[in-house]
Design a protein around this motif. Sequence first.
Motif, mmCIF file in Angstrom:
data_model
loop_
_atom_site.group_PDB
_atom_site.id
_atom_site.type_symbol
_atom_site.label_atom_id
_atom_site.label_comp_id
_atom_site.label_asym_id
_atom_site.label_seq_id
_atom_site.Cartn_x
_atom_site.Cartn_y
_atom_site.Cartn_z
ATOM 1 N N GLU A 254 38.444 -14.463 109.750
ATOM 2 C CA GLU A 254 38.588 -13.047 109.400
ATOM 3 C C GLU A 254 37.649 -12.174 110.226
ATOM 4 O O GLU A 254 38.025 -11.085 110.667
ATOM 5 N N LYS A 255 36.448 -12.653 110.433
ATOM 6 C CA LYS A 255 35.490 -11.908 111.264
ATOM 7 C C LYS A 255 36.015 -11.796 112.696
ATOM 8 O O LYS A 255 35.944 -10.731 113.306
ATOM 9 N N ALA A 256 36.538 -12.879 113.225
ATOM 10 C CA ALA A 256 37.079 -12.876 114.592
ATOM 11 C C ALA A 256 38.259 -11.911 114.703
ATOM 12 O O ALA A 256 38.363 -11.153 115.674
ATOM 13 N N ALA A 257 39.138 -11.920 113.695
ATOM 14 C CA ALA A 257 40.273 -10.990 113.702
ATOM 15 C C ALA A 257 39.772 -9.551 113.683
ATOM 16 O O ALA A 257 40.307 -8.690 114.400
ATOM 17 N N GLY A 258 38.744 -9.283 112.891
ATOM 18 C CA GLY A 258 38.159 -7.946 112.842
ATOM 19 C C GLY A 258 37.538 -7.532 114.164
ATOM 20 O O GLY A 258 37.645 -6.367 114.580
ATOM 21 N N GLU A 259 36.887 -8.472 114.838
ATOM 22 C CA GLU A 259 36.277 -8.173 116.137
ATOM 23 C C GLU A 259 37.350 -7.839 117.177
ATOM 24 O O GLU A 259 37.201 -6.888 117.951
ATOM 25 N N ILE A 260 38.419 -8.613 117.196
ATOM 26 C CA ILE A 260 39.522 -8.350 118.131
ATOM 27 C C ILE A 260 40.134 -6.986 117.832
ATOM 28 O O ILE A 260 40.389 -6.191 118.739
ATOM 29 N N ALA A 261 40.352 -6.715 116.551
ATOM 30 C CA ALA A 261 40.927 -5.427 116.141
ATOM 31 C C ALA A 261 40.029 -4.267 116.555
ATOM 32 O O ALA A 261 40.518 -3.235 117.026
ATOM 33 N N MET B 36 40.235 -16.889 118.275
ATOM 34 C CA MET B 36 40.399 -17.279 116.867
ATOM 35 C C MET B 36 40.161 -18.778 116.694
ATOM 36 O O MET B 36 39.543 -19.205 115.716
ATOM 37 N N ASP B 37 40.630 -19.583 117.642
ATOM 38 C CA ASP B 37 40.448 -21.042 117.572
ATOM 39 C C ASP B 37 38.982 -21.450 117.682
ATOM 40 O O ASP B 37 38.583 -22.481 117.149
ATOM 41 N N ALA B 38 38.203 -20.649 118.389
ATOM 42 C CA ALA B 38 36.822 -21.021 118.713
ATOM 43 C C ALA B 38 35.831 -20.764 117.580
ATOM 44 O O ALA B 38 34.640 -21.007 117.758
ATOM 45 N N THR B 39 36.317 -20.292 116.433
ATOM 46 C CA THR B 39 35.394 -19.960 115.350
ATOM 47 C C THR B 39 35.905 -20.456 114.008
ATOM 48 O O THR B 39 37.106 -20.636 113.824
ATOM 49 N N ASP B 40 34.973 -20.654 113.104
ATOM 50 C CA ASP B 40 35.337 -20.977 111.728
ATOM 51 C C ASP B 40 35.459 -19.707 110.891
ATOM 52 O O ASP B 40 36.002 -19.732 109.794
ATOM 53 N N HIS C 19 50.805 -18.825 116.734
ATOM 54 C CA HIS C 19 49.488 -19.340 116.381
ATOM 55 C C HIS C 19 49.311 -19.324 114.871
ATOM 56 O O HIS C 19 49.796 -18.423 114.180
ATOM 57 N N GLY C 20 48.606 -20.285 114.344
ATOM 58 C CA GLY C 20 48.387 -20.401 112.913
ATOM 59 C C GLY C 20 47.687 -19.208 112.289
ATOM 60 O O GLY C 20 47.844 -18.958 111.094
ATOM 61 N N ASP C 21 46.928 -18.472 113.077
ATOM 62 C CA ASP C 21 46.201 -17.311 112.562
ATOM 63 C C ASP C 21 46.791 -15.988 113.034
ATOM 64 O O ASP C 21 46.143 -14.946 112.919
ATOM 65 N N CYS C 22 48.012 -16.007 113.560
ATOM 66 C CA CYS C 22 48.572 -14.770 114.125
ATOM 67 C C CYS C 22 48.755 -13.689 113.060
ATOM 68 O O CYS C 22 48.514 -12.514 113.329
ATOM 69 N N ARG C 23 49.125 -14.052 111.858
ATOM 70 C CA ARG C 23 49.289 -13.041 110.802
ATOM 71 C C ARG C 23 47.929 -12.506 110.333
ATOM 72 O O ARG C 23 47.801 -11.322 110.027
ATOM 73 N N LEU C 24 46.938 -13.354 110.304
ATOM 74 C CA LEU C 24 45.581 -12.916 109.969
ATOM 75 C C LEU C 24 45.101 -11.905 111.018
ATOM 76 O O LEU C 24 44.506 -10.881 110.677
ATOM 77 N N TYR D 83 46.458 -11.687 127.401
ATOM 78 C CA TYR D 83 45.632 -11.066 126.360
ATOM 79 C C TYR D 83 45.871 -11.730 125.008
ATOM 80 O O TYR D 83 44.933 -11.963 124.254
ATOM 81 N N PHE D 84 47.111 -12.048 124.724
ATOM 82 C CA PHE D 84 47.434 -12.669 123.438
ATOM 83 C C PHE D 84 46.937 -14.109 123.392
ATOM 84 O O PHE D 84 46.492 -14.575 122.348
ATOM 85 N N GLN D 85 46.965 -14.770 124.524
ATOM 86 C CA GLN D 85 46.369 -16.116 124.597
ATOM 87 C C GLN D 85 44.859 -16.039 124.376
ATOM 88 O O GLN D 85 44.289 -16.867 123.671
ATOM 89 N N GLU D 86 44.233 -15.046 124.983
ATOM 90 C CA GLU D 86 42.793 -14.871 124.815
ATOM 91 C C GLU D 86 42.444 -14.611 123.351
ATOM 92 O O GLU D 86 41.459 -15.135 122.827
ATOM 93 N N MET D 87 43.262 -13.801 122.680
ATOM 94 C CA MET D 87 43.031 -13.521 121.264
ATOM 95 C C MET D 87 43.116 -14.801 120.424
ATOM 96 O O MET D 87 42.243 -15.057 119.583
#
Length: 147
Positions: free
Chosen positions: A53-60, A46-50, A104-109, A38-42
Motif C-alpha cells: 500500500e505504501k508503494a502504491a501511494g508513492e507511485i501515485a 510493487m514486487d520489491a517491497t512488502d 500484476h497481482g497488485d495492479c488493482r491496489l 513505465y507500467f513494468q517499472e511500477m
Amino acid sequence: MLENVETMFDNMRDMLKKLKKKSYEDNMEQFLKKNDHYFQEMTEYMDATDEKEKAAGEIAAILGQCVEDTFGKGAKKKIPSSTQADINFFMIYYVFPAILKTGHGDCRLLADGICTEWKERFKNSAISYTDYDSLYGAFKEKVFGIF
C-alpha cells in the motif's frame, strides 16, 4: 523512479479527440508501445517491497506530482478545470487500463492508490477505473454515445 513519466501525456488531447472504437484500439496500442516500460517499472517497484500500500501511494504521488508539474499554471501549480477533466478522462481511458493490462497481482491496489491520490490532490477528481476490455466493449461507434 518513473523518470520522464510526463511523456505519457504527450498526445493526450489527440488521443481523446473524436474517440471511437477503432481509434481507441489504435491509440491504446500506440500508448502501450510507447509507455509499457513505465507500467513494468511500477509493478517491479510493487514486487520489491512488502509494504504494498505504501508503494502504491508513492507511485501515485509521483504520478500526481508529474501531472501538477506538467499541466499546472502559476506558483501554486493550479490546473485549469477543463485540462483536469481531460487528464481524468485520459487516466480512465488509458493509464488505468494499461495498469490493469499488466495482470500484476497488485495492479488493482496500485489503481486504487492512484484514485485516492487523485481525489485528494485534484479538485473534482474522484475518478475510478475499469479494464480495457470493458471500455472497448462499451463503444458502439462512440464511447457511451458521447464525443
